[in-house]
Write a protein that holds these residues in place. Structure first.
Motif, mmCIF file in Angstrom:
data_model
loop_
_atom_site.group_PDB
_atom_site.id
_atom_site.type_symbol
_atom_site.label_atom_id
_atom_site.label_comp_id
_atom_site.label_asym_id
_atom_site.label_seq_id
_atom_site.Cartn_x
_atom_site.Cartn_y
_atom_site.Cartn_z
ATOM 1 N N LEU A 8 0.819 -1.204 0.000
ATOM 2 C CA LEU A 8 0.000 0.000 0.000
ATOM 3 C C LEU A 8 0.860 1.263 0.000
ATOM 4 O O LEU A 8 0.609 2.206 -0.765
ATOM 5 C CB LEU A 8 -0.932 -0.003 1.216
ATOM 6 C CG LEU A 8 -1.924 1.136 1.328
ATOM 7 C CD1 LEU A 8 -2.924 1.068 0.177
ATOM 8 C CD2 LEU A 8 -2.646 1.066 2.656
ATOM 9 N N ALA A 12 1.171 4.019 -3.061
ATOM 10 C CA ALA A 12 0.936 5.447 -2.817
ATOM 11 C C ALA A 12 2.153 6.266 -3.236
ATOM 12 O O ALA A 12 2.008 7.336 -3.845
ATOM 13 C CB ALA A 12 0.608 5.683 -1.352
ATOM 14 N N CYS A 15 2.172 6.536 -7.095
ATOM 15 C CA CYS A 15 1.183 7.488 -7.621
ATOM 16 C C CYS A 15 1.595 8.928 -7.355
ATOM 17 O O CYS A 15 1.512 9.778 -8.254
ATOM 18 C CB CYS A 15 -0.182 7.212 -7.001
ATOM 19 S SG CYS A 15 -0.902 5.657 -7.542
ATOM 20 N N LEU A 16 2.038 9.216 -6.141
ATOM 21 C CA LEU A 16 2.444 10.580 -5.822
ATOM 22 C C LEU A 16 3.679 11.003 -6.605
ATOM 23 O O LEU A 16 3.760 12.140 -7.076
ATOM 24 C CB LEU A 16 2.692 10.708 -4.324
ATOM 25 C CG LEU A 16 1.445 10.635 -3.447
ATOM 26 C CD1 LEU A 16 1.832 10.627 -1.967
ATOM 27 C CD2 LEU A 16 0.504 11.780 -3.749
#
Length: 67
Positions: A8, A12, A15-16
């Motif tokens: 997870l 994240a 994506c960031l």
């Protein structure tokens, strides 16, 4: 559970990082500091985002079970 948290966090981070690198690339092209061939969503952005996701996955703390 720790594998889920690590996955997870790395997703994240991917994506960031992709959003941030795309924005940076667009700004550099707009300010004419980068060549026009350096398009958003290119190899540089995905490669950088994957590298950051790998670092985030490897840095996730692992809980050891007692033997």
């Amino acid at each position: 559970m720790p594998d889920f948290v690590a996955t997870l966090l790395s997703a994240a981070a991917f994506c960031l990082a992709l959003v941030a690198l795309n924005a940076l690339t667009r700004l550099l092209v707009q300010w004419q500091l980068a060549p026009h061939e350096m398009a958003p969503n290119g190899f540089l952005q995905y490669g950088g985002a994957l590298a950051l996701a790998r670092v985030a996955y490897r840095r996730t703390p692992v809980r050891r079970l007692p033997h």
